[in-house]
Design a protein around this motif. Structure first.
Motif, PDB file in Angstrom:
ATOM      1  N   HIS A 300       0.885  -1.179  -0.123  1.00 62.12           N
ATOM      2  CA  HIS A 300       0.103  -0.053  -0.059  1.00 62.12           C
ATOM      3  C   HIS A 300       1.108   1.197   0.032  1.00 62.12           C
ATOM      4  O   HIS A 300       1.680   1.339   0.931  1.00 62.12           O
ATOM      5  CB  HIS A 300      -0.889  -0.012   1.328  1.00 62.12           C
ATOM      6  CG  HIS A 300      -2.084   1.107   1.176  1.00 62.12           C
ATOM      7  ND1 HIS A 300      -1.781   2.342   1.381  1.00 62.12           N
ATOM      8  CD2 HIS A 300      -3.128   1.162   0.904  1.00 62.12           C
ATOM      9  CE1 HIS A 300      -2.843   3.058   1.280  1.00 62.12           C
ATOM     10  NE2 HIS A 300      -3.660   2.192   0.962  1.00 62.12           N
ATOM     11  N   GLU A 302       1.166   5.400  -0.446  1.00 66.09           N
ATOM     12  CA  GLU A 302       0.583   6.860  -0.848  1.00 66.09           C
ATOM     13  C   GLU A 302       1.377   7.821  -0.420  1.00 66.09           C
ATOM     14  O   GLU A 302       2.229   7.825   0.646  1.00 66.09           O
ATOM     15  CB  GLU A 302      -0.755   6.653   0.056  1.00 66.09           C
ATOM     16  CG  GLU A 302      -1.470   8.162   0.225  1.00 66.09           C
ATOM     17  CD  GLU A 302      -2.450   8.188   1.342  1.00 66.09           C
ATOM     18  OE1 GLU A 302      -3.291   9.033   1.422  1.00 66.09           O
ATOM     19  OE2 GLU A 302      -2.707   6.929   1.957  1.00 66.09           O
ATOM     20  N   ARG A 317       4.134  -0.791   3.435  1.00 65.46           N
ATOM     21  CA  ARG A 317       3.469   0.377   3.271  1.00 65.46           C
ATOM     22  C   ARG A 317       4.274   1.331   3.509  1.00 65.46           C
ATOM     23  O   ARG A 317       4.889   2.045   4.269  1.00 65.46           O
ATOM     24  CB  ARG A 317       2.416   0.253   4.841  1.00 65.46           C
ATOM     25  CG  ARG A 317       1.582   1.470   4.806  1.00 65.46           C
ATOM     26  CD  ARG A 317       0.708   1.552   5.980  1.00 65.46           C
ATOM     27  NE  ARG A 317      -0.293   2.658   5.859  1.00 65.46           N
ATOM     28  CZ  ARG A 317      -0.793   3.098   7.101  1.00 65.46           C
ATOM     29  NH1 ARG A 317      -0.623   2.626   8.078  1.00 65.46           N
ATOM     30  NH2 ARG A 317      -2.099   4.260   7.066  1.00 65.46           N
ATOM     31  N   ARG A 319       3.952   5.396   3.653  1.00 65.10           N
ATOM     32  CA  ARG A 319       2.966   6.823   3.921  1.00 65.10           C
ATOM     33  C   ARG A 319       3.331   7.957   3.454  1.00 65.10           C
ATOM     34  O   ARG A 319       4.315   8.013   2.996  1.00 65.10           O
ATOM     35  CB  ARG A 319       2.799   6.516   5.304  1.00 65.10           C
ATOM     36  CG  ARG A 319       2.071   5.449   5.802  1.00 65.10           C
ATOM     37  CD  ARG A 319       2.308   5.486   7.307  1.00 65.10           C
ATOM     38  NE  ARG A 319       1.274   6.621   8.122  1.00 65.10           N
ATOM     39  CZ  ARG A 319       1.605   6.691   9.254  1.00 65.10           C
ATOM     40  NH1 ARG A 319       2.548   5.956  10.108  1.00 65.10           N
ATOM     41  NH2 ARG A 319       0.988   7.907   9.696  1.00 65.10           N
ATOM     42  N   GLU A 335       7.087  -0.290   7.325  1.00 63.82           N
ATOM     43  CA  GLU A 335       6.398   0.845   7.052  1.00 63.82           C
ATOM     44  C   GLU A 335       7.285   2.385   7.024  1.00 63.82           C
ATOM     45  O   GLU A 335       8.218   2.102   7.997  1.00 63.82           O
ATOM     46  CB  GLU A 335       5.320   0.983   8.253  1.00 63.82           C
ATOM     47  CG  GLU A 335       4.466   2.388   8.124  1.00 63.82           C
ATOM     48  CD  GLU A 335       3.443   2.270   9.162  1.00 63.82           C
ATOM     49  OE1 GLU A 335       2.774   3.647   9.523  1.00 63.82           O
ATOM     50  OE2 GLU A 335       3.051   1.204   9.950  1.00 63.82           O
ATOM     51  N   LYS A 337       7.416   6.455   6.869  1.00 68.20           N
ATOM     52  CA  LYS A 337       6.463   7.629   6.853  1.00 68.20           C
ATOM     53  C   LYS A 337       7.519   8.885   7.031  1.00 68.20           C
ATOM     54  O   LYS A 337       8.068   8.857   7.881  1.00 68.20           O
ATOM     55  CB  LYS A 337       5.578   7.458   7.751  1.00 68.20           C
ATOM     56  CG  LYS A 337       4.378   8.562   7.979  1.00 68.20           C
ATOM     57  CD  LYS A 337       4.645   9.875   8.746  1.00 68.20           C
ATOM     58  CE  LYS A 337       5.186   9.585  10.246  1.00 68.20           C
ATOM     59  NZ  LYS A 337       5.374  10.937  10.972  1.00 68.20           N
TER      60      LYS A 337
END
Length: 453
Positions: A300, A302, A317, A319, A335, A337
Motif C-alpha cells: 500500500h 500513498e 506500506r 505513507r 512501514e 512515513k
C-alpha cells in the motif's frame, strides 16, 4: 481550436438524495478525486480553461473542491430546481462575458473523456451552432432518442413521446451539449416551461435552433462518458470502469502487471515504463515511481516518491512523505512515513521508519523502529551512510547515528552515535544456573491450584 475561447458550465446543483449521504453527491470520490473533480480535469484537457460552476446543496464544499483543481472559475447558485435549461441560465453572468464555445456538462459524470469534449468543440469550429453528444446503449429503453435527417439533428424525442419507429432508434441523448457562444443566451431564453413538470429543458434548444435554420448536429461518444452517479452502487461501478481505463493506459505505456484487476490506482498516480507491479497493490494519492522498480504483492503506497530500480514489498506500506532513492529496498512488513531513504539503503523486514533520514547503503535490521513520537511532538532520526543497525533496535528520537557506525542488535539508542562507532544500548545478560527447574515447578503448582479452585 486553441484560438477559440471556451466556457464550460458544470451543473452540480443536484440534491443527490439517492446517495443517502451527508456529503454532496459530486464530492464522493473515484480514485481519490471527487466526482466533480474528474469532470473539471476533463474540461481543462479540452481547453475549457474557464468554468462556471452551478451549485446547490453543499455549495461551499463543492466550490472549495473545484477551486483546489482549477483557479479560473465562477460560482453560481441555483436556488430553485426548475430543469436543466434553468440550471444553465443560473450561469448567465458568466456566459455574457462572451466566449466562442459554451459546453454544458454534468458534475456527476466522472467518466467524461477529454476527447469527447474536443470532438464537440471541433464541430462548433466547423460551423455548427449546437452539438449534442449522443451514445448507443445496449438497451435504449428509457432514453431520449436522437432524431436525425440528412446529417442534421432535428429533434430529441423522449421515449414516452416517441413513435414505435422512433423507439427503434438506438442513438440516444447523453445530456451533454455544446453551443456557439454568440447565440447561446438567446436560445436559452427562448426555452419555455410548458410541460407537465413546469420545468425548462435544455434539450428544447434543439427544436428552437432548427426553427431558426441553425446547424444542429449530434456526435457519438462512448456510453461510459455519460454515466451519471446517483447511488453508491453506481459509484462503485464507475470506479471499476475508471480503474480498468487506468490499467490499460499504464500497460500500454510500458508498465507490467501480473494481475491487473487487483491493482488500484489513484487519479494522480505516475509510473514510468519498465516498472513491474505484482498482484494486490493499492496506490493512494501522490505517488510517483521511476523506471525499473518492482512493487511486490500486497503493498500500500500513498504520498510517496520512489526512485529507479527500487524494490518495495511484499506487504510494505509507504505513507505520505516517503522518499526513496534509486535501488532502495523496503521489504515485507516495513512501514515508512515522512522519511528519506538513500540510494541502495535496505529496510528488509518488520521495521518502522518514520520522520527519519536513512543514508545511502545503510542496512536496517529486522524489527528496528524509530521512536519518533512522545505523545505530544514528533522528532527526527538521522541515520548515516553505510550504517548498520542490528535487529530489534529502537532509535529514540531526536538522535543521530553517524556514517559507517554499527548499532548492536537489541539496542535502545537514546544518544547520538559518532561515525565509525559501535553502540550498545541493552541490559547486561545474566545467567542463573538451575533456575529454570525452579520456575517450571513454581508455574506447574500455580496451574494446579487454579484448576482446584
Amino acid at each position: 481550436m486553441t484560438s477559440r475561447t471556451c466556457l464550460t458550465v458544470i451543473l452540480a446543483a443536484g440534491e443527490g438524495t439517492r446517495m443517502k449521504s451527508s456529503l454532496p453527491k459530486v464530492l464522493h470520490e473515484i480514485a481519490g478525486l471527487p466526482i466533480v473533480g474528474h469532470v473539471a480535469k476533463a474540461v481543462q484537457g479540452a481547453g475549457g480553461s474557464d468554468i462556471a460552476l452551478v451549485v446547490g446543496r453543499g455549495a461551499d464544499k463543492v466550490e472549495t473542491s473545484v477551486r483546489a483543481l482549477v483557479s479560473n472559475i465562477t460560482v453560481h447558485e441555483q436556488v430553485e430546481r426548475l430543469g436543466t435549461g434553468h440550471a444553465v441560465l443560473a450561469a448567465q453572468s458568466a456566459i455574457e462575458a462572451g466566449y466562442d464555445d459554451i459546453i454544458v456538462v454534468f458534475g456527476d459524470t466522472p467518466l467524461i473523456e477529454t476527447s469527447a469534449l474536443e470532438m464537440a468543440r471541433e464541430k462548433l469550429a466547423g460551423g455548427s451552432d449546437i452539438v449534442v453528444m449522443g451514445f448507443r446503449p445496449d438497451n435504449p429503453h428509457g432514453y431520449g432518442r436522437l432524431i436525425e435527417q440528412d446529417g442534421r439533428l432535428i429533434a430529441i424525442r423522449e421515449e414516452k413521446d416517441a413513435s414505435e419507429a422512433e423507439k427503434k432508434i438506438g442513438f440516444c441523448n447523453g445530456g451533454l451539449m455544446a453551443l456557439r457562444g454568440d447565440s447561446a443566451l438567446a436560445l436559452l431564453h427562448m426555452i419555455k416551461n410548458e410541460n407537465a413538470k413546469g420545468e425548462y429543458y435544455l434539450t428544447d434548444v434543439v427544436e428552437i435552433a432548427n426553427s431558426q435554420g441553425k446547424s444542429v448536429v449530434a456526435i457519438e461518444i462512448s456510453p461510459d462518458n455519460v454515466i451519471g452517479i446517483n447511488t453508491r452502487l453506481e459509484l462503485a461501478e464507475a470506479e471499476a470502469i475508471w480503474q480498468n481505463r487506468k490499467r490499460r493506459e499504464m500497460m500500454l505505456a510500458g508498465v507490467s502487471m501480473q494481475a491487473p484487476e487487483t491493482v488500484f490506482f489513484s487519479h494522480d498516480t505516475v509510473i514510468e515504463a519498465d516498472v513491474t507491479l505484482e498482484p494486490n497493490i493499492v496506490f493512494g494519492p501522490g505517488v510517483s515511481i521511476a523506471s525499473g522498480t518492482v512493487i511486490h504483492a500486497f503493498s500500500h503506497i500513498e504520498g510517496a516518491s520512489i526512485g529507479a530500480n527500487a524494490s518495495i514489498g511484499p506487504f510494505a506500506r509507504l505513507r505520505p512523505g516517503a522518499n526513496l532513492a534509486a535501488k532502495a529496498k523496503v521489504g515485507n512488513f516495513v512501514e515508512v512515513k515522512n522519511a528519506k531513504i538513500g540510494q541502495g539503503a535496505k529496510l528488509n523486514h518488520l521495521s518502522y521508519i518514520g520522520d527519519a533520514t536513512v543514508g545511502a547503503d545503510a542496512n536496517i535490521g529486522a524489527g528496528t523502529i524509530t521512536c519518533n513520537y512522545d505523545g505530544y511532538n514528533k522528532y527526527h532520526t538521522e541515520i548515516g551512510t553505510n550504517t548498520f543497525v542490528g535487529s530489534n533496535s529502537s532509535l529514540v528520537a531526536p538522535v543521530s547515528i553517524g556514517d559507517n557506525a554499527y548499532v548492536a542488535s537489541g539496542s535502545v539508542i537514546t544518544e547520538n552515535v559518532p561515525a565509525d562507532a559501535l553502540a550498545f544500548g541493552r541490559a547486561r545478560q545474566e545467567i542463573k544456573e538451575g533456575r529454570a527447574v525452579q520456575l517450571r515447578a513454581r508455574y506447574a503448582a500455580l496451574k494446579l491450584s487454579k484448576k482446584a479452585e
